[in-house]
Design a protein around this motif. Structure first.
Motif, mmCIF file in Angstrom:
data_model
loop_
_atom_site.group_PDB
_atom_site.id
_atom_site.type_symbol
_atom_site.label_atom_id
_atom_site.label_comp_id
_atom_site.label_asym_id
_atom_site.label_seq_id
_atom_site.Cartn_x
_atom_site.Cartn_y
_atom_site.Cartn_z
ATOM 1 N N VAL A 1 -7.044 -8.441 -3.608
ATOM 2 C CA VAL A 1 -8.059 -7.438 -3.882
ATOM 3 C C VAL A 1 -7.356 -6.163 -4.336
ATOM 4 C CG1 VAL A 1 -9.887 -6.037 -2.848
ATOM 5 C CG2 VAL A 1 -9.636 -8.432 -2.206
ATOM 6 N N TYR A 2 -7.827 -5.557 -5.418
ATOM 7 C CA TYR A 2 -7.123 -4.408 -5.994
ATOM 8 C C TYR A 2 -7.234 -3.155 -5.115
ATOM 9 C CZ TYR A 2 -7.347 -7.458 -10.083
ATOM 10 O OH TYR A 2 -7.250 -8.529 -10.931
ATOM 11 N N ASP A 3 -8.359 -2.980 -4.431
ATOM 12 C CA ASP A 3 -8.550 -1.813 -3.568
ATOM 13 C C ASP A 3 -9.017 -2.296 -2.197
ATOM 14 O OD1 ASP A 3 -9.076 0.571 -2.338
ATOM 15 O OD2 ASP A 3 -10.784 1.117 -3.598
ATOM 16 N N LYS B 1 -9.625 -0.819 0.490
ATOM 17 C CA LYS B 1 -10.548 0.042 1.218
ATOM 18 C C LYS B 1 -11.995 -0.106 0.761
ATOM 19 C CE LYS B 1 -7.280 3.673 2.564
ATOM 20 N NZ LYS B 1 -6.984 5.120 2.529
ATOM 21 N N SER B 2 -12.237 -0.917 -0.254
ATOM 22 C CA SER B 2 -13.584 -1.087 -0.792
ATOM 23 C C SER B 2 -14.066 -2.527 -0.602
ATOM 24 C CB SER B 2 -13.605 -0.726 -2.282
ATOM 25 O OG SER B 2 -14.855 -1.051 -2.864
ATOM 26 N N TRP B 3 -15.270 -2.669 -0.041
ATOM 27 C CA TRP B 3 -15.833 -4.015 0.136
ATOM 28 C C TRP B 3 -16.179 -4.646 -1.211
ATOM 29 C CZ3 TRP B 3 -16.255 -7.713 3.606
ATOM 30 C CH2 TRP B 3 -17.176 -8.744 3.395
ATOM 31 N N ASN B 4 -16.615 -3.834 -2.160
ATOM 32 C CA ASN B 4 -17.044 -4.353 -3.459
ATOM 33 C C ASN B 4 -15.947 -4.271 -4.519
ATOM 34 O OD1 ASN B 4 -19.774 -4.890 -2.613
ATOM 35 N ND2 ASN B 4 -20.163 -2.689 -2.709
ATOM 36 N N GLY B 5 -14.704 -4.070 -4.085
ATOM 37 C CA GLY B 5 -13.608 -3.979 -5.035
ATOM 38 C C GLY B 5 -13.326 -5.296 -5.733
ATOM 39 N N ALA B 6 -12.803 -5.207 -6.949
ATOM 40 C CA ALA B 6 -12.497 -6.401 -7.735
ATOM 41 C C ALA B 6 -11.222 -7.065 -7.226
ATOM 42 C CB ALA B 6 -12.348 -6.009 -9.208
ATOM 43 N N ASP C 1 -3.727 3.887 -0.251
ATOM 44 C CA ASP C 1 -4.484 3.091 -1.207
ATOM 45 C C ASP C 1 -3.596 1.961 -1.716
ATOM 46 O OD1 ASP C 1 -6.572 4.809 -0.884
ATOM 47 O OD2 ASP C 1 -6.090 6.023 -2.656
ATOM 48 N N GLY C 2 -4.258 0.918 -2.219
ATOM 49 C CA GLY C 2 -3.502 -0.185 -2.778
ATOM 50 C C GLY C 2 -4.187 -1.510 -2.566
ATOM 51 N N PRO C 3 -3.494 -2.596 -2.890
ATOM 52 C CA PRO C 3 -4.103 -3.935 -2.815
ATOM 53 C C PRO C 3 -4.156 -4.462 -1.391
ATOM 54 C CG PRO C 3 -1.834 -4.102 -3.546
ATOM 55 C CD PRO C 3 -2.124 -2.639 -3.444
ATOM 56 N N GLY C 4 -4.879 -5.573 -1.228
ATOM 57 C CA GLY C 4 -4.992 -6.195 0.084
ATOM 58 C C GLY C 4 -5.731 -7.510 0.037
ATOM 59 N N LYS C 5 -6.338 -7.855 1.161
ATOM 60 C CA LYS C 5 -7.034 -9.126 1.329
ATOM 61 C C LYS C 5 -8.477 -8.862 1.742
ATOM 62 C CE LYS C 5 -5.184 -12.489 3.802
ATOM 63 N NZ LYS C 5 -4.701 -13.255 4.998
ATOM 64 N N LYS C 6 -9.365 -9.770 1.350
ATOM 65 C CA LYS C 6 -10.761 -9.704 1.774
ATOM 66 C C LYS C 6 -11.185 -11.061 2.298
ATOM 67 C CE LYS C 6 -15.476 -8.996 0.015
ATOM 68 N NZ LYS C 6 -16.295 -8.632 -1.182
ATOM 69 N N MET C 7 -11.770 -11.055 3.492
ATOM 70 C CA MET C 7 -12.334 -12.267 4.082
ATOM 71 C C MET C 7 -13.817 -12.019 4.330
ATOM 72 S SD MET C 7 -9.345 -13.569 6.681
ATOM 73 C CE MET C 7 -9.977 -15.240 6.698
ATOM 74 N N VAL D 1 0.846 -1.193 0.000
ATOM 75 C CA VAL D 1 0.000 0.000 0.000
ATOM 76 C C VAL D 1 0.882 1.244 0.000
ATOM 77 C CG1 VAL D 1 -1.974 -1.098 1.100
ATOM 78 C CG2 VAL D 1 -0.192 -0.092 2.522
ATOM 79 N N ASN D 2 0.371 2.320 -0.591
ATOM 80 C CA ASN D 2 1.183 3.517 -0.826
ATOM 81 C C ASN D 2 0.820 4.618 0.158
ATOM 82 O OD1 ASN D 2 2.601 5.696 -1.785
ATOM 83 N ND2 ASN D 2 2.090 5.315 -3.941
ATOM 84 N N PRO D 3 1.712 4.955 1.104
ATOM 85 C CA PRO D 3 1.402 6.029 2.067
ATOM 86 C C PRO D 3 1.288 7.402 1.407
ATOM 87 C CG PRO D 3 3.673 5.313 2.299
ATOM 88 C CD PRO D 3 3.022 4.352 1.362
#
Length: 483
Positions: free
Chosen positions: A160-162, A164-169, A113-119, A106-108
């Motif tokens: 996950v590409y974003d 911070k978004s629950w509905n991110g791709a 913003d940046g990629p991450g994980k979704k559970m 993620v970019n400070p």
């Protein structure tokens, strides 16, 4: 924190005896932490090594997860007083439940913003209960049955590409887990007026529980199915109540309860979504499923006394002892991961004292104190708070009702652990205030303030092993109209 909920109640009276009631609640609860500030000086403000052990850190270590939850609750109840019939149907649907968390890239400079994980771990449960009551001379007999069905699933997306978004791709699901359970029960109780002073409660309950359709699948691999298993248990109940006079009575009771594990403990994989790992005695904070988890069985004995003094003061003293077989608790598994396991026998004992004081027709006060302690296979059970205190006062005179209520829970932090931070389970005391104004028999408004003094505290929900910082001062306004 965003916490929104709304609902409504509807009831229809067929006559003075028969009534049908429907209740609906919709709730949304989302939480997040604001973007952080780094006090590390030099070029390594967000990435580098720190401390004597030169521990590596990255932008994601400064962030916590974002949580998302939304559910619908339905409740339909039918009561027939004259014929002693009660029926209830309930449905709870957590159609959104889970969290997102950032990865190390993620970019400070771009608001992290940046990629991450979704559970994501939605669940649904419904239940039905039907019973009938008969009065046969000195006997009041209750017979009934219930049925419950639950479903749980979980998906893990590591790219996950974003974040911070629950509905991110994302680039696809990395792991799927889930399963179901169902149970039915038949119960019978006889309230027997043995004499003018002695009343006996004799009953029993038969439970059948089954967990099934459990599965786990990793990306690119075949689905692994878990074995189904069933359990049957009969639970007796016996209680004797003796009235010395109209102001004093004593009771002794024995009962058994059958407690299946929740599907969360059986099938869910969880790493809590915390990028910063705070070490705890016992190993990692990652939990893995345990499809072989068995139900608990608890036998409880109680001895109590109730006394009323001059129609002003009610005193209740109770001593209890409980023994649990196949106690469910968290334990370190192979690979230093944690897992909910049947840890053997657990014992709990303690006492409870309650006092209710009627100061006047409009004003009453109450205080309740519980002391308790427990062990699992001879070791102290830190999930049980040693001291519980509940106290408050209520003023009720038409059209006003005002209640000031306080609750204290002693700390449950394990020996050697630090307090006052995330994952601690420190002692806390909260005050809540609620006021109700009844304009007429049909319409009323309630205003409530929870955590009146805006205390900061940390806690844990041991049913699903979720750590959280408690809600600050919150306000609720409710209007109720019946017709």
């Amino acid at each position: 924190v965003l916490n929104e909920s709304f609902g409504f109640n509807m009831g229809y009276s067929f006559n003075d005896s028969q009534k049908l009631t429907y209740k609906y609640t919709h709730s949304i609860y989302d939480w997040k932490y604001e973007d952080p500030i780094s006090y590390i000086k030099g070029n390594g403000r967000w990435k580098g090594k720190i401390g004597e052990n030169q521990m590596r850190y990255s932008p994601s270590n400064f962030l916590a997860a974002r949580g998302w939850r939304a559910y619908n609750l339905h409740s339909l109840t039918y009561n027939d007083k004259d014929n002693g019939i009660h029926a209830h149907f309930g449905l709870t649907d957590y159609y959104k439940d889970g969290f997102t968390s950032p990865d190390t890239s993620v970019n400070p400079e771009k608001n992290f913003d940046g990629p991450g994980k979704k559970m994501s771990y939605p669940s649904r449960s419904w239940n039905f209960d039907l019973n009938k009551r008969w009065i046969l001379g000195a006997h009041t007999v209750l017979f009934g049955g219930s049925y419950t069905e639950d479903k749980f699933s979980e998906t893990i997306e590591n790219n996950v590409y974003d974040w911070k978004s629950w509905n991110g791709a994302s680039d696809g699901i990395d792991q799927r887990l889930g399963g179901k359970d169902k149970s039915y029960a038949l119960y019978l109780q006889d309230k027997w007026a043995v004499s003018q002073k002695l009343t006996a409660y004799i009953g029993g309950r038969y439970d059948h529980y089954k967990k099934y359709d459990g599965y786990s699948q990793y990306r690119g691999k075949d689905e692994k199915d878990f074995d189904s298993s069933s359990y049957d248990k009969f639970s007796p109940k016996l209680s004797l109540d003796y009235a010395f006079n109209e102001n004093t009575n004593a009771y002794v009771s024995y009962g058994r309860s059958f407690n299946p594990p929740i599907l969360y403990q059986v099938y869910r994989y969880s790493d809590k979504g915390n990028s910063i790992y705070i070490p705890k005695k016992g190993g990692s904070s990652i939990y893995i499923p345990n499809p072989g988890l068995k139900p608990e069985t608890t036998d409880t004995w109680e001895l109590g006394l109730k006394k009323k003094i001059a129609n002003k003061t009610d005193i209740h003293v109770d001593v209890f002892y409980a023994k649990t077989k196949d106690y469910i608790g968290s334990a370190v598994d192979t690979g230093n991961w944690k897992q909910y396991q049947n840890q053997g026998d657990a014992k709990t004992h303690g006492f409870e004292i309650s006092l209710n004081q009627h100061h006047s027709d409009a004003w009453t006060s109450y205080i309740n104190y519980t002391w308790q302690t427990g062990k699992v296979e001879g070791e102290k059970n830190y999930d049980i708070p040693r001291h519980l205190l509940h106290l408050g006062t209520t003023y009720s005179k038409n059209p006003w009702t005002v209640n000031l209520d306080g609750m204290f829970i002693s700390d449950r932090t394990e020996a050697g652990e630090e307090s006052g931070h995330f994952k601690a389970r420190d002692a806390y005391f909260l005050m809540n205030l609620s006021t109700n104004y009844q304009f007429n028999k049909n319409f009323g408004i309630q205003f409530a303030v929870n955590n009146l003094f805006d205390r900061e505290y940390y806690d844990e929900d041991i049913s699903n092993n979720h750590y959280y910082i408690g809600d600050g001062r919150t306000y609720t306004l409710t209007a109720r109209y019946s017709f």
